[in-house]
Design an enzyme around this catalytic site. Structure first.
Site, PDB file in Angstrom:
ATOM      1  N   LYS A  27       3.847  18.271  -6.973  1.00  0.00           N
ATOM      2  CA  LYS A  27       5.106  18.412  -6.229  1.00  0.00           C
ATOM      3  C   LYS A  27       5.772  19.742  -6.582  1.00  0.00           C
ATOM      4  CE  LYS A  27       8.340  16.355  -9.488  1.00  0.00           C
ATOM      5  NZ  LYS A  27       7.611  15.785 -10.602  1.00  0.00           N
ATOM      6  N   SER A  46      24.048  11.758  -0.474  1.00  0.00           N
ATOM      7  CA  SER A  46      24.879  10.585  -0.690  1.00  0.00           C
ATOM      8  C   SER A  46      26.015  10.776  -1.689  1.00  0.00           C
ATOM      9  CB  SER A  46      24.011   9.413  -1.138  1.00  0.00           C
ATOM     10  OG  SER A  46      23.282   9.756  -2.281  1.00  0.00           O
ATOM     11  N   LYS A 102      24.033  -0.039   5.440  1.00  0.00           N
ATOM     12  CA  LYS A 102      25.281   0.730   5.252  1.00  0.00           C
ATOM     13  C   LYS A 102      26.071   0.701   6.564  1.00  0.00           C
ATOM     14  CE  LYS A 102      23.136   3.449   1.565  1.00  0.00           C
ATOM     15  NZ  LYS A 102      23.589   2.738   0.360  1.00  0.00           N
ATOM     16  N   THR A 134       4.835  -8.005   0.925  1.00  0.00           N
ATOM     17  CA  THR A 134       6.162  -8.540   0.628  1.00  0.00           C
ATOM     18  C   THR A 134       6.655  -9.356   1.824  1.00  0.00           C
ATOM     19  OG1 THR A 134       8.377  -7.958  -0.153  1.00  0.00           O
ATOM     20  CG2 THR A 134       7.427  -6.489   1.475  1.00  0.00           C
TER      21      THR A 134
END
Ligand SMILES: Cc1ncc(COP(=O)(O)O)c(C=O)c1O
Length: 421
Positions: free
Chosen positions: A157, A190, A249, A278
């Site tokens: 990365k 955020s 949100k 899941t």
């Protein structure tokens, strides 16, 4: 012999010592009186306060039509899907919501997850593991879920300086031509509320044949003609390869998703462990989210209310000498720069003024950048704004005392007691 309990206790003590231990306040929301809520204080007394850190920007979680839809579909379909998407966990509500999301974002398809965190981790991890030699190029301020997804993939990365397209270009230029690369960023950050230079980032990424991934978690519902986010507002929905969003949100329900070309969605659907293994979202949750998006599209006035409130809040802060970091978004961040002080200011606000502002400490922000993040919603009123701005001004400017008697608006702003609920 390794002493597990001692080790855990030591690590927790470290957090207490540096002021970053997390205390959870009980925020008992009242759908009827939002943004007010009640909590039980340390003396066991119920008190009421105004919430200044809810992500329910448009108050969708408290709107009658959304609540009714959740109740109605729960009665018809039960509380849970009780299966993975592949094994009995797909319903008409999942499919309809995915169609709505794809259409909203101008994409061919969408894929639901149990949260945007899981969507970020799963998608990035899957891309990293499946595309040979993929390199991630990630903004320095990306959310923990993006960092975690990249880490889980284990690929190489490179980090570009926050919102710095020139640095991004420098990195892209330095890579071997032909090597697959993924540029990962957020549209609205955020904590700081900074907005990414999205057009420039896309332009550079395309120039160097990079795939692009954006987290629009804090933008969906709030920007653009239909509220689809910053990419809609900028008219560049086509340009982004993968868009990540949340249903928890501004949409006011629960869950997360990605939207992209059908081939990419099919790829993540087929290879993403965090999607496959899941239990899927409850059908009623999907249906309520779908209803909420429909209402958001039809009611631009709620977005306008929110942005008007942001301006009123910032005027109020300026008038009261409260310094906040400049940005073009709806998130207002007041720098404090010290974890203990940050917590103390938040405690004083809560216990003396009935104002709930969560201190944002390490590891959410780097040490020294501790702040109070103010999140206003469409429902906050001028009396709430005046009360917050005045109280913050007093407390941050050093005259820390109980000003309750100075606020005629206090009783009505926060309600008299928990009986409001
Ligand atoms: C930028 C960003 N991305 C992702 C998430 C995770 O979203 P969710 O709550 O839907 O898992 C959050 C916060 O919750 C966030 O702030």
């Amino acid at each position: 012999m390794f002493l597990y309990d001692q080790y855990f206790e030591q690590k927790l003590q470290q957090l207490r010592d540096n002021g970053s231990y997390r205390y959870f306040l009980e925020v008992n929301k009242s759908a009827q009186h939002f943004p007010s809520f009640y909590y039980t204080n340390d003396e066991g007394i119920q008190r009421s306060a105004v919430n200044w850190c809810s992500n329910d920007y448009l108050c969708m979680s408290t709107r009658e039509e959304v609540i009714a839809k959740l109740g109605f579909v729960t009665h018809r379909s039960g509380t849970a899907s009780s299966g993975t998407r592949n094994i009995s966990g797909t319903t008409i509500h999942h499919k309809e919501l995915e169609r709505t999301l794809a259409n909203w974002h101008g994409k061919e398809a969408a894929l639901l997850f149990n949260g945007a965190y899981q969507a970020n981790v799963t998608t990035l991890q899957t891309l990293g593991r499946q595309i040979p030699d993929l390199i991630f190029i990630s903004d320095a301020r990306n959310h923990a879920s993006i960092i975690e997804g990249i880490r889980a993939a284990g690929n190489e990365k490179r980090i570009f300086r926050h919102n710095d397209p020139a640095h991004l270009e420098e990195i892209l230029q330095s890579l071997e031509p032909g090597r697959p690369r993924l540029v990962v960023f957020e549209s609205v950050y955020s904590i700081s509320g900074t907005i990414a230079p999205v057009k420039k980032i896309l332009e550079i990424a395309k120039l160097y044949n990079a795939l692009t991934y954006v987290d629009e978690v804090h933008a969906v519902g709030l920007y653009g003609e239909n509220g689809a986010g910053l990419f809609e507002q900028e008219g560049i929905q086509d340009g982004i390869d993968i868009l990540n969003g949340t249903l928890s949100k501004a949409i006011g329900v629960f869950g997360g998703y990605i939207a992209a070309k059908s081939t990419i969605i099919d790829f993540i659907r087929s290879y993403g462990s965090g999607f496959i293994f899941t239990t899927s979202l409850p059908p009623a949750v999907c249906s309520a989210a779908n209803k909420s998006i429909q209402l958001i599209r039809q009611n631009p006035v709620w977005r306008q209310d929110l942005h008007r409130n942001v301006n009123l809040l910032r005027d109020g802060l300026r008038q009261n000498g409260v310094v906040f970091t400049h940005n073009e978004s709806h998130i207002t961040s007041v720098p404090v720069g010290d974890a203990t002080r940050c917590r103390q200011v938040a405690n004083d606000l809560l216990h003396q003024q009935g104002i709930y502002l969560q201190p944002i400490n390490h590891p959410t922000v780097p040490k020294g950048e501790e702040c109070l993040r103010i999140i206003i919603t469409a429902s906050h009123q001028l009396k709430h704004i005046n009360h917050l701005a005045f109280s913050l001004g007093k407390i941050l400017n050093g005259k820390n005392q109980d000003h309750r008697t100075e606020f005629p608006a206090f009783a009505s702003a926060v309600g008299n007691s928990a009986t409001e609920d």
